[in-house]
Design a protein around this motif. Structure first.
Motif, PDB file in Angstrom:
ATOM      1  N   SER A 175      -1.090   5.815   6.294  1.00  0.00           N
ATOM      2  CA  SER A 175      -1.839   5.353   7.522  1.00  0.00           C
ATOM      3  C   SER A 175      -2.068   3.961   7.654  1.00  0.00           C
ATOM      4  CB  SER A 175      -3.259   6.147   7.530  1.00  0.00           C
ATOM      5  OG  SER A 175      -2.991   7.554   7.920  1.00  0.00           O
ATOM      6  N   GLN A 176      -2.563   3.418   6.401  1.00  0.00           N
ATOM      7  CA  GLN A 176      -2.577   2.060   6.123  1.00  0.00           C
ATOM      8  C   GLN A 176      -1.448   1.296   6.246  1.00  0.00           C
ATOM      9  OE1 GLN A 176      -4.463   0.911   2.583  1.00  0.00           O
ATOM     10  NE2 GLN A 176      -5.121  -1.137   3.099  1.00  0.00           N
ATOM     11  N   ASP A 193      -0.767   4.220   0.988  1.00  0.00           N
ATOM     12  CA  ASP A 193      -1.366   4.867   1.982  1.00  0.00           C
ATOM     13  C   ASP A 193      -0.560   4.901   3.235  1.00  0.00           C
ATOM     14  OD1 ASP A 193      -3.616   5.003   4.345  1.00  0.00           O
ATOM     15  OD2 ASP A 193      -3.844   6.469   2.938  1.00  0.00           O
ATOM     16  N   THR A 197       0.784  -1.370  -0.114  1.00  0.00           N
ATOM     17  CA  THR A 197       0.004   0.010   0.213  1.00  0.00           C
ATOM     18  C   THR A 197       0.940   1.204  -0.082  1.00  0.00           C
ATOM     19  OG1 THR A 197      -1.737   1.200   1.242  1.00  0.00           O
ATOM     20  CG2 THR A 197      -0.288  -0.081   2.409  1.00  0.00           C
TER      21      THR A 197
END
Length: 290
Positions: A30-31, A28, A26
């Motif tokens: 935060s992920q 992202d 990922t």
């Protein structure tokens, strides 16, 4: 070989197409951070907290561990890159040119190493020569391996590989064999030709004891010789405001290698550089063979 198209080794590289990685990470933050916390809990239980995302890309992600940061967690999406980096830490354990490796997990393809935040400036001769010395230590490391490592890496000895067919990406097999012969003349038939470091200014750091160190060792390979790295050093010596002469870089590289047991002559090193360019289709040696 595989690297980005722009840079010091244009012509000698082949670029992977977009989408080559079957299971990308990922991007992202935060992920990625949430996933890293879970991986740390399961596979690196003694890691300090908290976990903070530093970089996130589809191939790799990095996270600081601790406040202030004490460790770095690196996660790989590509198994080969993960295994290559673990191998680099194993092969260079005695050289003290990388951050200290604390743990690794084949299941999660993660490594935990010392977090080296202090940059090592290479804008001038003294700092750049520290970089050259570190590269020379890597290129000559096989001469100092313990017996069990030497035995494990024996399939990559020049005595074994010099008569093997040239790799598929080599354009001129005759020039490739000449390169290996010259390398064996300088290092011996038992030499394992480590090379293909990801050399750039941002990867030059200081360990806590002040020693120079390199980060991001995932590209290291035991079959390319050190010549791509010398060419990259010559390139780095001339970019980003630096003005280090390629001939000075070559002579410093030869001196540091020979201090560690190699026997490069200047003529032999120039011929090896030329053979590498011919074998691989490299578009420029950046003046290092002049």
């Amino acid at each position: 070989m595989s690297t980005t198209l722009a840079g010091p080794l244009v012509g000698a590289t082949r670029v992977r197409p977009d989408g080559w990685l079957a299971t990308p990470l990922t991007t992202d933050p935060s992920q990625a951070e949430a996933q890293a916390r879970s991986l740390v809990h399961r596979h690196h239980p003694v890691a300090p907290g908290p976990v903070r995302c530093l970089t996130t890309r589809y191939r790799t992600a990095t996270f600081t561990l601790g406040a202030p940061p004490r460790r770095l967690l690196k996660r790989h999406g590509d198994e080969a890159a993960y295994l290559g980096e673990v191998l680099a830490y194993q092969l260079l354990e005695g050289e003290r040119v990388l951050p200290e490796l604390h743990s690794a997990s084949d299941i999660s393809r993660t490594l935990m190493v010392d977090f080296l935040h202090e940059p090592a400036a290479i804008e001038h001769e003294d700092g750049f020569e520290e970089l050259i010395a570190a590269v020379a230590a890597i290129h000559t490391a096989s001469a100092r391996w313990p017996q069990h490592v030497t035995e494990t890496m024996s399939p990559w000895r020049l005595a074994t590989t010099s008569d093997a067919p040239a790799p598929a990406w080599v354009r001129d097999p005759v020039a490739w064999r000449e390169l290996l012969r010259l390398t064996a003349d300088a290092h011996g038939d038992d030499h394992v030709p480590l090379g293909h470091l990801d050399l750039k200014a941002d990867h030059c750091r200081r360990r806590s004891d002040g020693r120079f160190a390199l980060i991001d060792a995932e590209t290291l390979r035991p079959d390319l010789t050190g010549l791509p790295d010398l060419i990259t050093l010559a390139y780095l010596g001339q970019v980003e405001g630096r003005a280090l002469r390629p001939r000075w870089v070559r002579q410093a590289y030869r001196r540091h290698n020979n201090d560690l047991g190699a026997q490069w002559s200047d003529d032999g090193l120039v011929r090896a550089l030329t053979a590498f360019a011919t074998a691989t289709g490299l578009t420029s040696l950046h003046g290092v063979a002049q």
